[in-house]
Scaffold this active site. Structure first.
Site, PDB file in Angstrom:
ATOM      1  N   ASP A 116       0.836  -1.198   0.000  1.00 33.85           N
ATOM      2  CA  ASP A 116       0.000   0.000   0.000  1.00 33.85           C
ATOM      3  C   ASP A 116       0.875   1.253   0.000  1.00 33.85           C
ATOM      4  OD1 ASP A 116      -2.183  -1.674   0.155  1.00 33.85           O
ATOM      5  OD2 ASP A 116      -2.359  -1.501   2.339  1.00 33.85           O
TER       6      ASP A 116
HETATM    7  N1  URA Z   1      -1.342  -6.015   3.658  1.00 37.04           N
HETATM    8  C1  URA Z   1      -1.832  -4.744   3.697  1.00 37.04           C
HETATM    9  O1  URA Z   1      -2.892  -4.506   4.258  1.00 37.04           O
HETATM   10  N2  URA Z   1      -1.122  -3.779   3.097  1.00 37.04           N
HETATM   11  C2  URA Z   1       0.074  -3.982   2.492  1.00 37.04           C
HETATM   12  O2  URA Z   1       0.676  -3.047   1.975  1.00 37.04           O
HETATM   13  C3  URA Z   1       0.563  -5.301   2.473  1.00 37.04           C
HETATM   14  C4  URA Z   1      -0.157  -6.295   3.063  1.00 37.04           C
END
Ligand code: URA
Length: 217
Positions: free
Chosen positions: A87
């Protein structure tokens, strides 16, 4: 090596000085030298980045900075892409490559390569969560997660290892038990740890043994 260096006659293919950057050499048969030193040519590139916050895990975006935008020029290659998604607000270990087969081996859920995240939560972790995650938690939309390994480090800090990469998976897993993720950082893939000396935003090439570690299950 840059086009200018090639124009300046610094590159030799076999015994011949090549000053045309569009010269096509045979990677199987030709030996390439730069300033007299043999260049170890590899078909693909494998890069480890410590992803900073605020950049998208995408190859391009009209409005926002992507991980390719922050990749130094010398690492850029045609068809390079991030392996899996982190993310925008997640930091840590990210691999970039132009090798689709390698990426598939690393992220295909059937390959069960573990990805470990360090997670800071907005509430206290209950020891019951270890078994709940181990047995495969069901998310709010009825998606069933594969077994995950939760290690409680402190009352609101944990390390969680998952072998798949569903959308916002870790945030949703903790959300199911009423906990919000405050900080999320990927620290390991397979047997490969995020290098300690790699600062946020920095990247470097992977060695052959590091590539193998990444795929270890
Ligand atoms: N899980 C998430 O919620 N975000 C990420 O960036 C990676 C795994």
């Amino acid at each position: 090596m840059s086009k200018t260096q090639i124009h300046r006659g610094k590159v030799r293919v076999g015994d011949t000085v090549v000053s045309d950057p569009s010269y096509l050499f045979d990677p199987e048969a030709d030996e390439v030298f730069y300033k007299g030193e043999k260049v170890n040519y590899s078909e693909h590139v494998y890069i480890v980045m410590n992803k900073p916050k605020g950049v998208l895990c995408a190859t391009e975006d009209k409005n926002q900075k992507t991980v390719l935008d922050i990749l130094p020029q010398e690492f850029l290659r045609k068809n390079i892409f991030p392996v899996g998604r982190l993310d925008k607000d997640t930091t840590g270990l990210l691999i970039l490559t132009d090798d689709g087969q390698f990426a598939h081996k690393c992220i295909a859920p059937s390959k069960t390569v573990g990805k470990t995240y360090s997670v800071v939560l907005d509430g206290e972790l209950s020891p019951d969560l270890v078994d709940l995650f181990k047995n495969g938690i069901t998310l709010a939309d009825d998606t069933v997660c594969k077994p995950a390994k939760l290690e409680i480090i402190d009352k609101n800090v944990a390390e969680l290892t998952i072998t798949e990469g569903k959308y916002h998976q870790i945030k949703r897993m903790f959300g199911t038990v009423g906990l919000g993720v405050v900080e999320l950082k990927r620290i390991k893939i397979g047997l490969f740890d995020l290098p300690e000396n790699l600062q946020e935003g920095e990247c470097r090439m992977l060695s052959e043994s590091e590539k193998l570690d990444l795929l270890a299950t």
